[in-house]
Design a protein around this motif. Sequence first.
Motif, PDB file in Angstrom:
ATOM      1  N   THR A 105      -1.945   1.524   1.746  1.00  0.00           N
ATOM      2  CA  THR A 105      -2.594   2.227   0.627  1.00  0.00           C
ATOM      3  C   THR A 105      -1.720   2.719  -0.310  1.00  0.00           C
ATOM      4  N   ILE A 108      -0.685  -0.245  -2.453  1.00  0.00           N
ATOM      5  CA  ILE A 108      -1.649  -0.765  -3.640  1.00  0.00           C
ATOM      6  C   ILE A 108      -1.869   0.443  -4.955  1.00  0.00           C
ATOM      7  N   ILE A 109      -1.955   1.581  -4.445  1.00  0.00           N
ATOM      8  CA  ILE A 109      -1.960   2.701  -5.420  1.00  0.00           C
ATOM      9  C   ILE A 109      -0.620   2.606  -6.347  1.00  0.00           C
ATOM     10  N   TYR A 112      -1.014  -0.701  -8.557  1.00  0.00           N
ATOM     11  CA  TYR A 112      -2.280  -0.494  -9.435  1.00  0.00           C
ATOM     12  C   TYR A 112      -1.898   0.579 -10.493  1.00  0.00           C
ATOM     13  N   THR A 171       0.002  -6.456  -5.483  1.00  0.00           N
ATOM     14  CA  THR A 171      -1.020  -5.771  -6.241  1.00  0.00           C
ATOM     15  C   THR A 171      -0.702  -5.970  -7.896  1.00  0.00           C
ATOM     16  N   LYS A 175      -3.463  -7.274 -10.266  1.00  0.00           N
ATOM     17  CA  LYS A 175      -4.211  -6.443 -11.134  1.00  0.00           C
ATOM     18  C   LYS A 175      -4.373  -6.954 -12.651  1.00  0.00           C
ATOM     19  N   MET A 194      -9.557  -1.752  -6.262  1.00  0.00           N
ATOM     20  CA  MET A 194      -8.507  -1.936  -5.343  1.00  0.00           C
ATOM     21  C   MET A 194      -9.051  -2.394  -3.767  1.00  0.00           C
ATOM     22  N   ARG A 195     -10.239  -1.742  -3.637  1.00  0.00           N
ATOM     23  CA  ARG A 195     -10.602  -1.928  -2.263  1.00  0.00           C
ATOM     24  C   ARG A 195     -11.611  -3.252  -2.014  1.00  0.00           C
ATOM     25  N   ILE A 198      -8.695  -6.397  -4.705  1.00  0.00           N
ATOM     26  CA  ILE A 198      -7.186  -6.590  -4.462  1.00  0.00           C
ATOM     27  C   ILE A 198      -6.752  -6.709  -2.937  1.00  0.00           C
TER      28      ILE A 198
END
Length: 290
Positions: A105, A108-109, A112, A171, A175, A194-195, A198
């Motif tokens: 998590t 990815i954050i 992105y 990621t 993106k 993202m969910r 990605i």
Amino acid sequence: MSAIAATMTSRPSPMWQALKKNRLSWVGLGLLAAIVLVALFAPWISPHDPLQQNIAYRLEGPSAEFWLGTDSYGRDVLSRLIYGTRVSLLVGFVAVLIAMLIGSTLGIIAGYVGGMVDRLIMGLVDVLLSFPTLLLGLMIAAMMGASLENLIIAIAITEIAPFVRVARAPTIALKQRDFVDAGRALGYGPMRLMRVHILPNMVSDVVVLGSLWMASAIRTEAALSFIGLGVPPPAATWGSMIREGFENILDAWWLTVFPSVAILLTVLALNLLGDALRDAIDPKTRSERA
């Protein structure tokens, strides 16, 4: 059209073909399946109560009644070894699962969103990576105290950083892809992108890393149990069994050898399976094996 669709459906995937060609993957999978079955059916296959003490049988070597001998309290080593499988697999699986969820998590954050968020998260990752895994787990476990829950949390924290890095790199590349741009054009928000767009394209990398780091988690659990920061006694754990055997290594070799072999086989199975999965998802490796 239906015939073409049926042909495409029945055609095995390149990943599955790569796994079938890798014989070591089946060795690892079979060995891991056997270890999991031992843990699941421990109450039925264990010949004795792992907590039952009988000083009359103290430090007896392997025999017909006690196949792997007894410890300094007269407890059956085989029974304790079988029940110790449950603790090792539970700690390894749950700790890696927590680290995988949190680390993926955050990765990815970071990848992105970028900018300050990325620098903040990766700065925290660099701090975690500056400590050796065992030393960091030792510090956290010592501060929190010895218990099963604290042991899982301590090991999970030590393994978050690798998952952040593995999730962040793809990621950043994903993106910029056209299908993500198309999602933005349709008005999808960052959370959905993202969910839905990605995460599915990088989950295989995270799963492979999880199988490899589960082996590391089991080693860390054994090391922390060895120094008394694992599951409190009288629970049977491989690390605590090795610790007890270390104190009687000249008189009772079986106390250290058999738990060590159990750790070796479990880590070997996970590493073989993880390496096979890594090779299967790598197109370059698949083409070399073809």
